[in-house]
Write an enzyme that holds these catalytic residues in place. Structure first.
Site, PDB file in Angstrom:
ATOM      1  N   ASN A  88     -43.892  14.767 -51.701  1.00 48.41           N
ATOM      2  CA  ASN A  88     -42.721  15.402 -52.546  1.00 48.41           C
ATOM      3  C   ASN A  88     -41.747  14.061 -52.584  1.00 48.41           C
ATOM      4  OD1 ASN A  88     -42.554  15.168 -49.508  1.00 48.41           O
ATOM      5  ND2 ASN A  88     -41.244  16.907 -49.522  1.00 48.41           N
ATOM      6  N   GLU A 189     -42.362  13.279 -38.359  1.00 49.81           N
ATOM      7  CA  GLU A 189     -41.274  13.942 -39.216  1.00 49.81           C
ATOM      8  C   GLU A 189     -41.969  15.114 -39.854  1.00 49.81           C
ATOM      9  OE1 GLU A 189     -39.504  15.838 -42.267  1.00 49.81           O
ATOM     10  OE2 GLU A 189     -39.480  13.612 -43.103  1.00 49.81           O
ATOM     11  N   CYS A 223     -38.485  19.129 -47.129  1.00 46.57           N
ATOM     12  CA  CYS A 223     -38.610  19.660 -45.541  1.00 46.57           C
ATOM     13  C   CYS A 223     -36.993  20.041 -45.039  1.00 46.57           C
ATOM     14  CB  CYS A 223     -39.154  18.664 -44.732  1.00 46.57           C
ATOM     15  SG  CYS A 223     -38.448  17.121 -44.924  1.00 46.57           S
ATOM     16  N   GLU A 398     -35.703   8.122 -38.360  1.00 46.63           N
ATOM     17  CA  GLU A 398     -36.104   7.530 -39.315  1.00 46.63           C
ATOM     18  C   GLU A 398     -34.758   7.042 -39.895  1.00 46.63           C
ATOM     19  OE1 GLU A 398     -40.637   8.226 -40.593  1.00 46.63           O
ATOM     20  OE2 GLU A 398     -39.103   9.151 -41.722  1.00 46.63           O
TER      21      GLU A 398
END
Length: 418
Positions: A88, A189, A223, A398
């Protein structure tokens, strides 16, 4: 200094090639071209950010109890980092990881999603042009059939010191088990199920704008997309009415290369079927379709942006992450009820809420069990901010000044006999 200069040059080349890189993204996953251009700029920003962070890997000197010794703390690269990225955000998810890894002094092996390998290869070509030495940035594309085997090699090979993965919680758990055999450093993640709460005190127009931005970015395939809308009873009807009008006015489904398109296709037939299943289940239990609700007339993987009302917590769309253009609205009465519903999930990546009550803002922001909170804001990702979740949404952070720490080991040196 050298790492910083190389990352800076890589950043400049990505900026120079932004139009070509954006077209690759749109061709690979259908993302509208304007949105793809935004992703390229976002991905470049991580290279710029970590070019600077490479100069700030600070150690420490700790006062010792004895006069005859000194305590030093060094930070050193963990070693080879394996990076596994999703479809994505095929450019940004790479640079957010690789930028940090290279800044720390690690070499990387990137396994891009099988649906979107070209973005990773294009970034590799630009890395080569930037002067990054051969063998430092490596790409291993593979077919869907070979993906599990490649992932297993990366997670079990003792030469790999670090695994960084973005993707589903189910896949993340498999990779964690594999990485445990050699006790690798891991960053995960994983999936989200973001609540979007609108309290009676909210500015409804701003809440609607935030809902559009959060829910329908990349056709709902991120997400951190809002997945459950919780609206307090005092403004529920007003919010739903304005939200429906905004969807019909602002969202345009079409080919990603068309200038007017804001909503491209879903990634595959399986994704479309999941959206259909969630809508069907909700309607069968009493939910109402306010707008949308079916495949778009364009056919294939195109789906209408959909809004449901009269939704309950027993419906699939409030229990699972849809990953598509579906917004289910639950009516609630009290703040405590909303927080309880929001925290009922076993994941906790992002959460959003709208309120103009300062005390409520502090209470809810601290009580939401997520790694990132948007208060009166529907888009929260930025290079300066630590990105990551709690519970089954993952491990580590991150981006930001914390992102480079995921690729560094701390070494304690005791210098005695002084």
């Amino acid at each position: 200094q050298e790492r910083s200069a190389l990352l800076r040059r890589w950043y400049e080349l990505v900026i120079e090639s932004k139009d070509a890189l954006a077209r690759i993204i749109t061709a690979e996953n259908g993302k509208p071209l304007k949105e793809a251009q935004g992703e390229v700029l976002y991905s470049a920003s991580f290279l710029e950010w970590f070019a600077e962070e490479a100069r700030r890997v600070y150690g420490d000197i700790i006062p010792a109890a004895g006069k005859d010794r000194r305590i030093l703390v060094l930070k050193q690269p963990v070693g080879v980092a394996a990076v596994i990225t999703p479809w994505n955000f095929p450019s940004a998810m790479i640079t957010r990881k690789v930028g940090a890894a290279l800044a720390a002094g690690c070499t990387v092996v990137v396994k891009p999603a099988e649906d979107t390998p070209l973005s990773a290869l294009a970034l590799g070509e630009l890395a080569n042009q930037a002067g990054i030495p051969a063998g430092v940035y490596n790409v291993v594309p593979c077919s869907r059939q070979q993906a599990p085997a490649v992932g297993e090699v990366l997670c079990t090979d003792p030469l790999v010191a670090k695994i960084s993965f973005t993707g589903s919680t189910a896949t993340g758990k498999i990779l964690l088990k594999l990485a445990a055999g050699t006790v690798k450093r891991v960053s995960m993640e994983l999936g989200g199920h973001a609540p979007f709460i609108v309290f009676d005190s909210a500015n409804v127009d701003r809440a609607v704008a935030g809902a559009i931005a959060s829910k329908y970015r990349n056709s709902g395939q991120t997400c951190v997309c809002a997945n459950r809308f919780l609206v307090q009873k005092g403004i529920h009807d007003k919010f739903v009415e304005k939200f429906a009008k905004a969807i019909e006015r602002e969202l345009h489904v079409g080919n990603g290369f068309d200038a007017n398109t804001t909503q491209g296709p879903l990634i595959n037939e399986k994704a479309v079927e999941k959206v259909e299943r969630h809508i069907s289940d909700a309607v069968s239990q009493g939910a109402s379709i306010v707008t949308g609700g079916k495949r778009h007339s364009l056919g294939k993987n195109f789906f209408e942006p959909t809004l449901l009302s009269n939704v309950t917590t027993k419906m699939l769309c409030t229990q699972e992450e849809t990953f598509g253009p579906l917004a289910p609205v639950i009516k609630f009465e009290t703040e405590e009820e909303a927080v309880a519903i929001a925290n009922a999930a076993n994941v906790g990546l992002a959460g959003y809420f709208y309120s103009q009550d300062p005390a409520q803002i502090w209470r809810v922001a601290e009580q939401l069990e997520v790694g990132m909170v948007g208060v009166n804001e529907g888009i929260i990702s930025s290079v300066e901010s630590p990105f990551g979740g709690v519970k089954e949404s993952g491990l580590g952070r991150e981006g930001s000044k914390y992102g480079i720490d995921e690729y560094l080991e701390i070494k304690y040196v005791c210098l005695g006999g002084l």
